[in-house]
Design a protein around this motif. Structure first.
Motif, PDB file in Angstrom:
ATOM      1  N   MET A   1       0.832  -1.213   0.000  1.00  0.00           N
ATOM      2  CA  MET A   1       0.000   0.000   0.000  1.00  0.00           C
ATOM      3  C   MET A   1       0.862   1.256   0.000  1.00  0.00           C
ATOM      4  SD  MET A   1      -3.048   0.975   2.639  1.00  0.00           S
ATOM      5  CE  MET A   1      -3.861   2.568   2.603  1.00  0.00           C
ATOM      6  N   PRO A   2       0.508   2.273  -0.804  1.00  0.00           N
ATOM      7  CA  PRO A   2       1.248   3.543  -0.775  1.00  0.00           C
ATOM      8  C   PRO A   2       0.914   4.344   0.477  1.00  0.00           C
ATOM      9  CG  PRO A   2      -0.614   3.721  -2.260  1.00  0.00           C
ATOM     10  CD  PRO A   2      -0.562   2.277  -1.825  1.00  0.00           C
ATOM     11  N   VAL A   3       1.771   5.293   0.792  1.00  0.00           N
ATOM     12  CA  VAL A   3       1.549   6.170   1.943  1.00  0.00           C
ATOM     13  C   VAL A   3       0.715   7.366   1.507  1.00  0.00           C
ATOM     14  CG1 VAL A   3       2.647   7.670   3.640  1.00  0.00           C
ATOM     15  CG2 VAL A   3       3.698   5.480   3.051  1.00  0.00           C
ATOM     16  N   PHE A   4      -0.360   7.638   2.246  1.00  0.00           N
ATOM     17  CA  PHE A   4      -1.183   8.822   2.013  1.00  0.00           C
ATOM     18  C   PHE A   4      -0.941   9.783   3.176  1.00  0.00           C
ATOM     19  CE2 PHE A   4      -3.460   5.415  -0.214  1.00  0.00           C
ATOM     20  CZ  PHE A   4      -3.578   5.977  -1.476  1.00  0.00           C
ATOM     21  N   ASN A   5       0.056  10.647   3.030  1.00  0.00           N
ATOM     22  CA  ASN A   5       0.366  11.572   4.107  1.00  0.00           C
ATOM     23  C   ASN A   5      -0.660  12.701   4.153  1.00  0.00           C
ATOM     24  OD1 ASN A   5       1.116  13.439   2.076  1.00  0.00           O
ATOM     25  ND2 ASN A   5       3.212  12.668   2.059  1.00  0.00           N
ATOM     26  N   ASP A   6      -0.496  13.594   5.114  1.00  0.00           N
ATOM     27  CA  ASP A   6      -1.487  14.655   5.318  1.00  0.00           C
ATOM     28  C   ASP A   6      -1.496  15.677   4.193  1.00  0.00           C
ATOM     29  OD1 ASP A   6      -2.172  13.413   7.633  1.00  0.00           O
ATOM     30  OD2 ASP A   6      -1.127  14.805   8.977  1.00  0.00           O
ATOM     31  N   THR A   7      -0.449  15.688   3.378  1.00  0.00           N
ATOM     32  CA  THR A   7      -0.439  16.582   2.224  1.00  0.00           C
ATOM     33  C   THR A   7      -1.287  16.002   1.097  1.00  0.00           C
ATOM     34  OG1 THR A   7       1.793  17.319   2.789  1.00  0.00           O
ATOM     35  CG2 THR A   7       1.031  17.774   0.557  1.00  0.00           C
ATOM     36  N   THR A   8      -1.226  14.694   0.937  1.00  0.00           N
ATOM     37  CA  THR A   8      -2.008  14.019  -0.112  1.00  0.00           C
ATOM     38  C   THR A   8      -3.477  13.931   0.264  1.00  0.00           C
ATOM     39  OG1 THR A   8      -0.053  12.686  -0.626  1.00  0.00           O
ATOM     40  CG2 THR A   8      -2.155  11.936  -1.510  1.00  0.00           C
ATOM     41  N   ILE A   9      -3.746  13.433   1.471  1.00  0.00           N
ATOM     42  CA  ILE A   9      -5.107  13.333   1.997  1.00  0.00           C
ATOM     43  C   ILE A   9      -5.085  13.891   3.412  1.00  0.00           C
ATOM     44  CG2 ILE A   9      -7.002  11.779   2.625  1.00  0.00           C
ATOM     45  CD1 ILE A   9      -6.085   9.866   0.505  1.00  0.00           C
ATOM     46  N   THR A  10      -5.818  14.944   3.662  1.00  0.00           N
ATOM     47  CA  THR A  10      -5.789  15.608   4.959  1.00  0.00           C
ATOM     48  C   THR A  10      -6.409  14.722   6.042  1.00  0.00           C
ATOM     49  OG1 THR A  10      -7.951  16.657   4.676  1.00  0.00           O
ATOM     50  CG2 THR A  10      -6.032  17.823   3.783  1.00  0.00           C
ATOM     51  N   PRO A  11      -6.120  15.009   7.311  1.00  0.00           N
ATOM     52  CA  PRO A  11      -6.728  14.232   8.400  1.00  0.00           C
ATOM     53  C   PRO A  11      -8.252  14.241   8.345  1.00  0.00           C
ATOM     54  CG  PRO A  11      -4.885  15.503   9.248  1.00  0.00           C
ATOM     55  CD  PRO A  11      -5.085  15.944   7.825  1.00  0.00           C
ATOM     56  N   GLU A  12      -8.835  15.376   7.975  1.00  0.00           N
ATOM     57  CA  GLU A  12     -10.296  15.448   7.867  1.00  0.00           C
ATOM     58  C   GLU A  12     -10.804  14.540   6.755  1.00  0.00           C
ATOM     59  OE1 GLU A  12      -8.257  18.026   7.979  1.00  0.00           O
ATOM     60  OE2 GLU A  12      -8.678  18.745  10.006  1.00  0.00           O
ATOM     61  N   GLU A  13     -10.087  14.495   5.645  1.00  0.00           N
ATOM     62  CA  GLU A  13     -10.485  13.621   4.543  1.00  0.00           C
ATOM     63  C   GLU A  13     -10.308  12.146   4.911  1.00  0.00           C
ATOM     64  OE1 GLU A  13      -9.542  16.526   0.708  1.00  0.00           O
ATOM     65  OE2 GLU A  13      -7.964  15.238   1.516  1.00  0.00           O
ATOM     66  N   LYS A  14      -9.267  11.846   5.660  1.00  0.00           N
ATOM     67  CA  LYS A  14      -9.082  10.468   6.132  1.00  0.00           C
ATOM     68  C   LYS A  14     -10.262  10.045   7.001  1.00  0.00           C
ATOM     69  CE  LYS A  14      -3.986  10.185   6.168  1.00  0.00           C
ATOM     70  NZ  LYS A  14      -3.595  11.515   5.683  1.00  0.00           N
ATOM     71  N   ARG A  15     -10.706  10.937   7.855  1.00  0.00           N
ATOM     72  CA  ARG A  15     -11.841  10.637   8.727  1.00  0.00           C
ATOM     73  C   ARG A  15     -13.108  10.406   7.906  1.00  0.00           C
ATOM     74  NH1 ARG A  15     -12.026  14.818  13.254  1.00  0.00           N
ATOM     75  NH2 ARG A  15     -12.661  16.166  11.531  1.00  0.00           N
ATOM     76  N   SER A  16     -13.286  11.159   6.842  1.00  0.00           N
ATOM     77  CA  SER A  16     -14.440  10.955   5.963  1.00  0.00           C
ATOM     78  C   SER A  16     -14.349   9.617   5.236  1.00  0.00           C
ATOM     79  CB  SER A  16     -14.527  12.102   4.945  1.00  0.00           C
ATOM     80  OG  SER A  16     -14.816  13.326   5.591  1.00  0.00           O
ATOM     81  N   MET A  17     -13.154   9.224   4.846  1.00  0.00           N
ATOM     82  CA  MET A  17     -12.975   7.920   4.201  1.00  0.00           C
ATOM     83  C   MET A  17     -13.294   6.792   5.172  1.00  0.00           C
ATOM     84  SD  MET A  17      -9.527   8.691   1.977  1.00  0.00           S
ATOM     85  CE  MET A  17      -9.446   7.065   1.217  1.00  0.00           C
ATOM     86  N   ILE A  18     -12.902   6.970   6.425  1.00  0.00           N
ATOM     87  CA  ILE A  18     -13.235   5.973   7.452  1.00  0.00           C
ATOM     88  C   ILE A  18     -14.750   5.883   7.620  1.00  0.00           C
ATOM     89  CG2 ILE A  18     -13.090   5.490   9.932  1.00  0.00           C
ATOM     90  CD1 ILE A  18     -10.260   6.695   9.853  1.00  0.00           C
ATOM     91  N   ALA A  19     -15.422   7.032   7.582  1.00  0.00           N
ATOM     92  CA  ALA A  19     -16.883   7.041   7.697  1.00  0.00           C
ATOM     93  C   ALA A  19     -17.512   6.257   6.551  1.00  0.00           C
ATOM     94  CB  ALA A  19     -17.397   8.485   7.698  1.00  0.00           C
ATOM     95  N   TYR A  20     -16.997   6.423   5.331  1.00  0.00           N
ATOM     96  CA  TYR A  20     -17.532   5.686   4.183  1.00  0.00           C
ATOM     97  C   TYR A  20     -17.269   4.188   4.308  1.00  0.00           C
ATOM     98  CZ  TYR A  20     -17.804   3.679  -0.474  1.00  0.00           C
ATOM     99  OH  TYR A  20     -18.098   2.866  -1.527  1.00  0.00           O
TER     100      TYR A  20
END
Length: 269
Positions: free
Chosen positions: A200-219
């Protein structure tokens, strides 16, 4: 004294003194920064006492593969700089300690000696070696605070190529695979994004922000409970199984029809 005085009056003398002073300041700063680094990293990952306990556990259970100082060996990578999040992900999912080297470590029940405390201690020790992503807090992984709709868009743009649109997983090359996400906790999903385990590639906070990560977890957590009104789920893997079932059922129908037509013709003749 005459020679020393001549050196002092040389046009380049002031630059030499300036460079020497800057070098001293740099060495002093480096010494103080390195002295406080393990303690700061340990505080970020847990308790300072965890570092000593974590080192003892690491030497006992992990050093045979990763090296006495986590520098890595021919059978396992270095852990310097991977961070506490990587340790927590690998140990909480049972992937580490691994039974044997393989193309990919599968998710499995945790080893008998592994528990939450020991995982935290080893994570604190690894964090102290060179920093890295830390274990996320509860607010960072709270699906209720995320936007599942936005998370779905991000997931489809970045993840479905490997994990399928519902996180059912899929095969990769060279014996590797994208695992099913149905068993992954919100914390593990976040840790996987920031550490990039295995293929798996790394999705750092520049690529996907913490808020966007949380939304992905919600999905990801919401789609698990979705119903499949179109018929059988077929593992929710997608067109591969759907095409296979259609082929087998269609072929069977054609064979049966051919046998029936042939039998009819024989009866008439």
């Amino acid at each position: 004294m005459t020679r020393i005085t001549a050196w002092r009056r040389h046009p380049l003398a002031r630059y030499a003194v300036l460079i020497f002073a800057l070098a001293l300041v740099g060495m002093a700063y480096t010494a103080f920064a390195q002295a406080g680094k393990p303690a700061d990293a340990a505080l970020a990952a847990g308790k300072v006492d965890d570092v000593a306990e974590g080192k003892s556990l690491f030497v006992k259970h992990c050093s045979s593969c990763h090296g006495m100082n986590a520098q890595g060996t021919t059978s396992a990578p270095t852990l310097i700089g991977v961070g506490a999040a990587a340790v927590d992900f690998q140990m909480s999912t049972g992937r580490m300690p691994a039974a044997a080297p393989a193309a990919q470590a599968p998710r499995k029940p945790q080893a008998p000696w592994v528990d939450e405390t020991k995982t935290r201690q080893i994570a604190a020790y690894v964090q102290s070696l060179g920093g890295g992503p830390q274990v996320p807090g509860q607010e960072q992984v709270d699906a209720k605070l995320g936007d599942a709709g936005k998370g779905g868009e991000l997931f489809r743009a970045n993840c479905i190529q490997c994990h399928n649109w519902v996180g059912a997983g899929g095969a990769l090359t060279q014996g590797k695979y994208a695992p099913n996400l149905n068993e992954a906790t919100p914390t593990q999903i976040y840790e996987a994004m920031v550490t990039g385990p295995q293929a798996m590639p790394v999705f750092n906070d520049t690529t996907i922000t913490p808020e966007e990560k949380r939304s992905m977890i919600a999905y990801i957590t919401q789609v698990r409970s979705q119903r499949d009104p179109g018929g059988f789920a077929l593992g929710r893997i997608g067109p591969v199984t759907e095409g296979l079932v259609a082929f087998l059922v269609g072929l069977s129908v054609l064979v049966i029809a051919a046998i029936w037509i042939t039998a009819k013709k024989r009866q008439k003749s």
